[in-house]
Design an enzyme around this catalytic site. Structure first.
Site, PDB file in Angstrom:
ATOM      1  N   ASN A   1      29.666  68.948  75.006  1.00 28.36           N
ATOM      2  CA  ASN A   1      31.043  68.512  74.788  1.00 28.36           C
ATOM      3  C   ASN A   1      32.010  69.241  75.717  1.00 28.36           C
ATOM      4  OD1 ASN A   1      33.503  67.727  73.832  1.00 28.36           O
ATOM      5  ND2 ASN A   1      33.085  68.154  71.698  1.00 28.36           N
ATOM      6  N   ASP A   2      32.352  70.479  75.360  1.00 26.29           N
ATOM      7  CA  ASP A   2      33.403  71.170  76.106  1.00 26.29           C
ATOM      8  C   ASP A   2      33.099  71.303  77.599  1.00 26.29           C
ATOM      9  OD1 ASP A   2      34.886  71.494  73.796  1.00 26.29           O
ATOM     10  OD2 ASP A   2      33.856  73.347  73.260  1.00 26.29           O
ATOM     11  N   VAL A   3      31.808  71.405  77.942  1.00 23.92           N
ATOM     12  CA  VAL A   3      31.464  71.598  79.351  1.00 23.92           C
ATOM     13  C   VAL A   3      31.669  70.336  80.178  1.00 23.92           C
ATOM     14  CG1 VAL A   3      29.838  73.434  78.866  1.00 23.92           C
ATOM     15  CG2 VAL A   3      29.020  71.089  78.963  1.00 23.92           C
TER      16      VAL A   3
END
Lengths: 462, 132
Positions: free
Chosen positions: A385-387
């Site tokens: 997700n965040d990456v």
């Protein structure tokens, strides 16, 4: 004769450890390096057992047998998805050993300790017990015995720092006068409590950094033990372990564009706790069934798969490899792109993909692959997700702003396999999901991958 | 400062630099095996634990030492074994040995096809093998 044999054993061991680490810099030599390190360890142990100081063997043999049995069982039966837990646990064991040896040495030699040795001993005990409890907490979080979410409360940092301050003060007083025996238990207990408090506020996404940092502490306490016992092989091994942990934590921090203090004193935790993200109104996303996604994949010539922690949770590595094989048979070029902090420890994804038989030259690091996304027909994000959040590039207000990301949004189509629309660990909405080129494949990663394989097989055969 | 402490500090300094330079070259691919290998190596604290547990300096020393020996042995044995288990899994696309250039690919493809179409194959097989 022992005067020569024992030191030479230690010397050879130290050399072999370095040879071992050098081996692991290349896939070809990795296992040979491992064997060198094993030989070094054997030499060091034999060298110790023939020392004149060692007189009783009963307890030693018992402990060696029990330890070997537990160690063997753990390493043979642990699933690869549980590697982060195992590593956290082994940091705890290593640090416990250092702490206990320090304790025994203190009570054996207490009035006669030189200032320097006392300093090394205090450092060993402080780092040892801190790392022991800290690693146990990390283990608990990774094993999901403890809540993985950051546990934060008001004034947490002040409490932690005060506690550390008292522990260090006790340590300094002990160094100045080692005969203050009452202070020693204070030091040990405070260090252990501090270890717990240090890790409690740290969330799952920061585990790669924390594990690396604990690795480094365990190494340092080993090196301090080397000074206490005047054993150079211990100093070498401790320095190697310490520098490896430090280097990995630097790599992890850099991959998140954050500093040590930022990770340790819980900026992410506070962001998550500080209320839900502003953009919580319903926004439309495009979702697709595996059937529709498979149709798109059938014509794709270049597919980049981006695995994340969700892949490990769903144990989807084998299904994803199957998908990659089917795509490759269909004529597509398939590559795996791995962000340095994907998963729960450094290199977590690489191990899982290796377990699923993905050849390592099909796996690329962030720097290698980021230029290739523009030529990719499909970027398939599995449980990451965040990456992949473009806000890290564009939105200075985002908590993850400045973090290097995988440029999946440069691909022609982005497919995201995800269980629901929950934000990631940073508690940030992912802009990627709302883009026109993004297709959401909702569901468990393993089930979705299975569906994709089935659909692709059916249409390829038809 | 005693000569031994001084030598120890030199050892620490040099080993840290060597460690940094060597480990810097470890590719991200091997970061997990690296961690478990350095862990096993740091299990050399076993050496210190053995001396404490085996030199007969009172019950406390023996007890603490014995626990420490157990803990470090778990790390040494477990660390080396699991590193080996991991390293065995890493393999390149084309094996360097003369097993034929595409040796792995058809093999994996074969298993993939078999397992994916297992449903239909299993349904068909008993009937064809059954003489009735």
């Amino acid at each position: 004769m022992n005067d020569y044999v024992v030191p030479l054993c230690y010397l050879a061991a130290s050399g072999l450890f370095i040879v071992g680490l050098k081996g692991i810099t290349q896939p070809r030599t990795a296992r040979r390096g491992l064997q060198a390190a094993e030989a070094g360890m054997l030499l060091a142990i034999v060298g110790t057992l023939i020392q004149k100081q060692v007189v009783t063997y009963t307890w030693l043999i018992l402990a060696l047998v029990i330890g070997s049995a537990i160690g063997t069982a753990m390493s043979l039966y642990i699933p690869m998805t549980a590697m982060p837990q195992r590593v956290a646990l082994s940091h705890a064991f290593g640090a416990l050993a250092a702490g206990l040896v320090g304790t025994a040495e203190y009570y054996n030699r207490e009035p006669h300790l030189s200032t320097f040795t006392a300093g090394a001993l205090v450092l060993e005990v402080l780092l040892g017990f801190l790392t022991f409890t800290g690693s146990l907490m990390a283990f608990g979080k990774l094993q999901e015995i403890l809540p993985g979410r950051p546990q934060v409360y008001r004034g947490q940092n002040a409490v932690n720092l005060a506690l550390l301050g008292v522990a260090v003060a006790a340590g300094v007083l002990l160094v100045l006068d080692p005969s203050r025996t009452l202070l020693f238990p204070v030091l040990a207990v405070l260090a252990a409590v501090f270890g717990v408090l240090l890790v409690i506020p740290i969330g799952g996404a920061d585990m790669p950094t924390v594990i690396s940092l604990l690795n480094s502490y365990a190494g340092l306490s080993g090196a301090a033990m080397g000074f206490v016992l005047d054993n150079k092989a211990l100093i070498v091994a401790g320095a190697l372990d310490g520098s490896s942990g430090l280097l990995l934590s630097i790599i992890m921090c850099r991959a998140m564009n954050r500093s040590f203090t930022n990770v340790l004193f819980g900026a992410f935790g506070q962001v998550t706790a500080g209320g839900p993200p502003a953009a919580s109104e319903e926004r439309p996303v495009r979702s697709a069934t595996p059937e529709e996604a498979a149709m798109l994949m059938e014509t794709a010539r270049k597919v980049i798969i981006v695995p994340g922690y969700g892949l490990a949770v769903a144990q989807a590595q084998h299904k994803i490899r199957e998908l990659a094989t089917v795509l490759a048979r269909n004529g597509a070029e398939v590559t795996f792109a791995i962000h340095p902090v994907a998963g729960r420890m450094p290199g977590h994804m690489n191990v899982l993909l290796a377990e699923a038989d993905v050849p390592y030259d099909q796996i690329k690091d962030m720097d290698e692959i980021n230029g290739e996304f523009t030529q990719a027909d499909i970027a398939l994000v599995v449980g990451a997700n965040d990456v992949t959040n473009p806000a890290a590039r564009t939105d200075p207000a985002s908590p993850i702003y400045g973090m290097p990301i995988l440029n999946v949004d440069s691909a022609r189509t982005v497919m995201v396999v995800k269980r629901g629309m929950n934000p990631g660990f940073a508690g940030v909405e992912n802009e990627l999901y709302f883009q026109d080129k993004t297709l959401m494949l909702f569901g468990d990663a393993k089930a979705v991958a299975d569906g994709l394989v089935r659909e692709l097989e059916a249409s390829v055969r038809a | 400062m005693s000569a031994s402490v001084e030598a120890g500090l030199y050892v620490l300094l040099l080993a840290s630099f060597v460690g940094f330079e060597v480990i810097r070259r470890v590719p991200p691919l091997f970061h997990t095996p690296l961690m478990s290998l350095t862990n096993a190596i740091a299990g050399i604290s076993l050496v210190g634990s053995l001396v404490i547990a085996g030199s007969d300096r009172g019950a406390l020393s023996t007890a603490l030492g014995t626990i420490a020996v157990t803990a470090s042995t778990i790390n040494v044995v477990g660390g080396f074994l699991i590193t080996d288990r991991m390293l065995k899994m890493f393999r390149p696309r084309q094996p360097a040995t003369a097993r034929g250039p595409a040796a792995t690919d058809p093999a994996t493809t074969g298993t993939a096809t078999r397992s994916a179409s297992a449903g239909s194959a299993d349904a068909g097989r008993p009937r064809s093998e059954d003489p009735r």
